[in-house]
Write a protein that holds these residues in place. Structure first.
Motif, mmCIF file in Angstrom:
data_model
loop_
_atom_site.group_PDB
_atom_site.id
_atom_site.type_symbol
_atom_site.label_atom_id
_atom_site.label_comp_id
_atom_site.label_asym_id
_atom_site.label_seq_id
_atom_site.Cartn_x
_atom_site.Cartn_y
_atom_site.Cartn_z
ATOM 1 N N ASP A 74 0.995 -9.730 5.422
ATOM 2 C CA ASP A 74 1.248 -8.489 4.711
ATOM 3 C C ASP A 74 0.166 -7.484 5.108
ATOM 4 O O ASP A 74 -0.979 -7.595 4.697
ATOM 5 N N ASP A 76 -0.240 -4.470 4.290
ATOM 6 C CA ASP A 76 -0.777 -3.683 3.182
ATOM 7 C C ASP A 76 -2.017 -4.370 2.607
ATOM 8 O O ASP A 76 -3.001 -3.729 2.270
ATOM 9 N N ARG B 123 -1.440 4.743 3.407
ATOM 10 C CA ARG B 123 -1.315 3.387 3.955
ATOM 11 C C ARG B 123 -2.685 2.764 4.180
ATOM 12 O O ARG B 123 -2.869 1.565 3.979
ATOM 13 N N SER B 128 1.928 0.492 0.050
ATOM 14 C CA SER B 128 3.109 0.152 0.836
ATOM 15 C C SER B 128 3.812 1.448 1.237
ATOM 16 O O SER B 128 3.497 2.522 0.731
ATOM 17 N N ARG B 129 4.778 1.324 2.143
ATOM 18 C CA ARG B 129 5.580 2.475 2.552
ATOM 19 C C ARG B 129 6.207 3.136 1.326
ATOM 20 O O ARG B 129 6.226 4.352 1.173
ATOM 21 N N GLN B 131 5.263 2.918 -1.907
ATOM 22 C CA GLN B 131 4.269 3.556 -2.778
ATOM 23 C C GLN B 131 3.812 4.890 -2.199
ATOM 24 O O GLN B 131 3.642 5.867 -2.929
#
Lengths: 245, 222
Positions: A74, A76, B123, B128-129, B131
């Motif tokens: 992940d 993120d 980012r 996340s994309r 968010q």
């Protein structure tokens, strides 16, 4: 232990081969400064470290000794562990200073609002802007914006900070206040990789200076020796250009 | 002329008042739907999926390429052959589908106008994309979309007059009926025009207030 490491890092933008096999390892608490002519791939290298740019197939980026696999991991979560500060600040214009800093801890880490505010206020004091929490980004000078941007990245409590030409868009008289904050961070033991044109700062604060050209690391060393006796011809040319500009 | 104008205003006061309510309902319903449709199609158009792009382009192209009155009649007779809809709802849907295409382009433009650095900064903080879109890009895009959106809403308010041809008793249809009964078409349509004008002026003030409210940073910087 290396906080971050790259092995045989390549990056293409279409036909353009921007990074041609970069091996870089940054130890804990180390301050690495990357210099080099424009187009040499410095910023792309930095952006590959936190996967804002996707490294080419076959490249390896390791965080705390673990290979990051963009297909499986992940990203993120990976980016949460690395702070980044940009040349053009990119503060969120619709949020005031305090909320610029609290938005990520609250929404990404799920930190309670009260705690996030406390962290933000503490960081604002550290970057010398304790009285600006209610200000809007549009009311700040470039140097103040960049200090807020640094505080915003620090609020995520990253293991490493990446600085991408953070003083290049500033008026000359505002450069010092930002460099002071970066220097304080270095003194506090933060691991950091910094792309910069501030040679004086590199000499003073860096543990290691890296010269990039044409997508490769062509020379590196501790700053005193690096600046006094560069061995590569391209380094000499580059240094003479920037130091006597 | 003034006395006969006053006569028309006086004689049809309650009819126009009711009609104004209907016009406002038509406008509110159709524009609320148009915002939802517009946002959805803006995302389809921004998507990297070619099927989504095609869908969005087809919708926007067809709507922009046909007059509203044609769409209105087509949908009214087309839809009512499948499901029974009141003329109010048929009209609202048609207005929404029409305005939705323009709203989609407004949102797409506003979202694309936000510096990509905003997304990268979000980012880089671990967002996340999704968010980044919800917390950083869309709030800024909405603010930027308000002036063209306000413009589109004014057009939508006036376009609602075409629903008169489906037999909905909004302002224009009320004027048609009144003019046929009182033999004073000039004064009657003048009154109808004034009703629209006042509504648009009120709306313009509201949009301006909304924009001011949503951009506290701009006020502070000034």
């Amino acid at each position: 232990m290396n906080v971050i490491e790259t092995r045989n890092l390549h990056k293409h933008f279409g036909e353009l081969h921007v990074l041609r096999g970069v091996d870089l390892a940054v130890a804990e608490r180390e301050v690495v400064v990357i210099i080099g002519p424009s187009g040499s791939g410095k910023s792309t290298l930095l952006r590959c470290l936190n996967f804002l740019e996707m490294p080419d197939e076959g490249s390896e980026v390791l965080l705390d000794g673990e290979v990051i696999d963009p297909a499986r991991d992940d990203l993120d979560k990976v980016r949460e562990r690395m702070g980044m500060v940009f040349q053009h600040f990119y503060l969120f214009p619709h949020k005031n200073v305090l909320n610029n800093i609290t938005i990520a801890p609250e929404n990404v880490k799920g930190m309670p609002r009260a705690k996030a505010k406390e962290v933000a206020r503490d960081l604002l004091s550290k970057v010398g802007l304790p009285d600006k929490e209610k200000a809007w980004p549009s009311q700040l000078s470039g140097g103040q914006k960049q200090r807020v941007a640094i505080a915003r990245a620090l609020a995520m409590d990253p293991e490493i900070m990446l600085f991408d030409e953070v003083t290049s868009a500033l008026d000359p008289e505002l450069v010092a206040e930002v460099l002071q904050v970066v220097q304080d961070l270095a003194a506090g033991g933060m691991t950091m990789v910094m792309v910069t044109h501030e040679m004086g700062f590199a000499r003073e604060v860096a543990d290691r200076v890296i010269m990039m050209d044409d997508g490769m690391i062509i020379e590196q060393g501790e700053p005193a020796g690096f600046f006094a006796n560069p061995t590569e011809e391209r380094t000499k040319t580059f240094l003479s250009q920037v130091l006597h500009a | 002329m003034l006395s006969s104008l006053w006569l028309v205003i006086d004689m049809h006061f309650f009819a126009f008042l009711r009609a104004t309510g209907v016009t406002l309902q038509l406008t509110a319903v159709s524009l609320a739907l148009a915002v939802v449709i517009g946002l959805a199609f803006a995302f389809l158009k921004l998507s990297r999926n070619p099927v989504a792009n095609l869908l969005a382009n087809a919708y926007i192209g067809i709507v922009r390429g046909t007059p509203l009155i044609v769409l209105l009649m087509f949908l009214y007779f087309g839809i009512s052959s499948i499901v029974v809809l009141t003329s109010f709802w048929a009209g609202s849907f048609a207005l929404a589908i029409h305005a939705g295409a323009y709203v989609a382009e407004i949102f797409r433009g506003a979202i694309q106008s936000i510096d990509s650095g905003q997304h990268e900064a979000a980012r880089s903080l671990g967002m996340s994309r999704r968010q980044s879109m919800r917390l950083i890009i869309l709030p800024q895009a909405f603010r930027r979309a308000i002036p063209p959106l306000g413009n589109q809403f004014i057009i939508g308010l006036k376009d609602s007059s075409l629903v008169a041809f489906l037999g909905v008793s909004e302002i224009y249809s009320t004027a048609m009926t009144a003019a046929a009964a009182n033999f004073k078409p000039f004064e009657t349509y003048l009154v109808a025009g004034l009703y629209y004008l006042v509504l648009v002026l009120i709306f313009t003030v509201l949009v301006h207030r909304l924009e001011t409210k949503l951009t506290p940073d701009r006020r502070a910087a000034a």
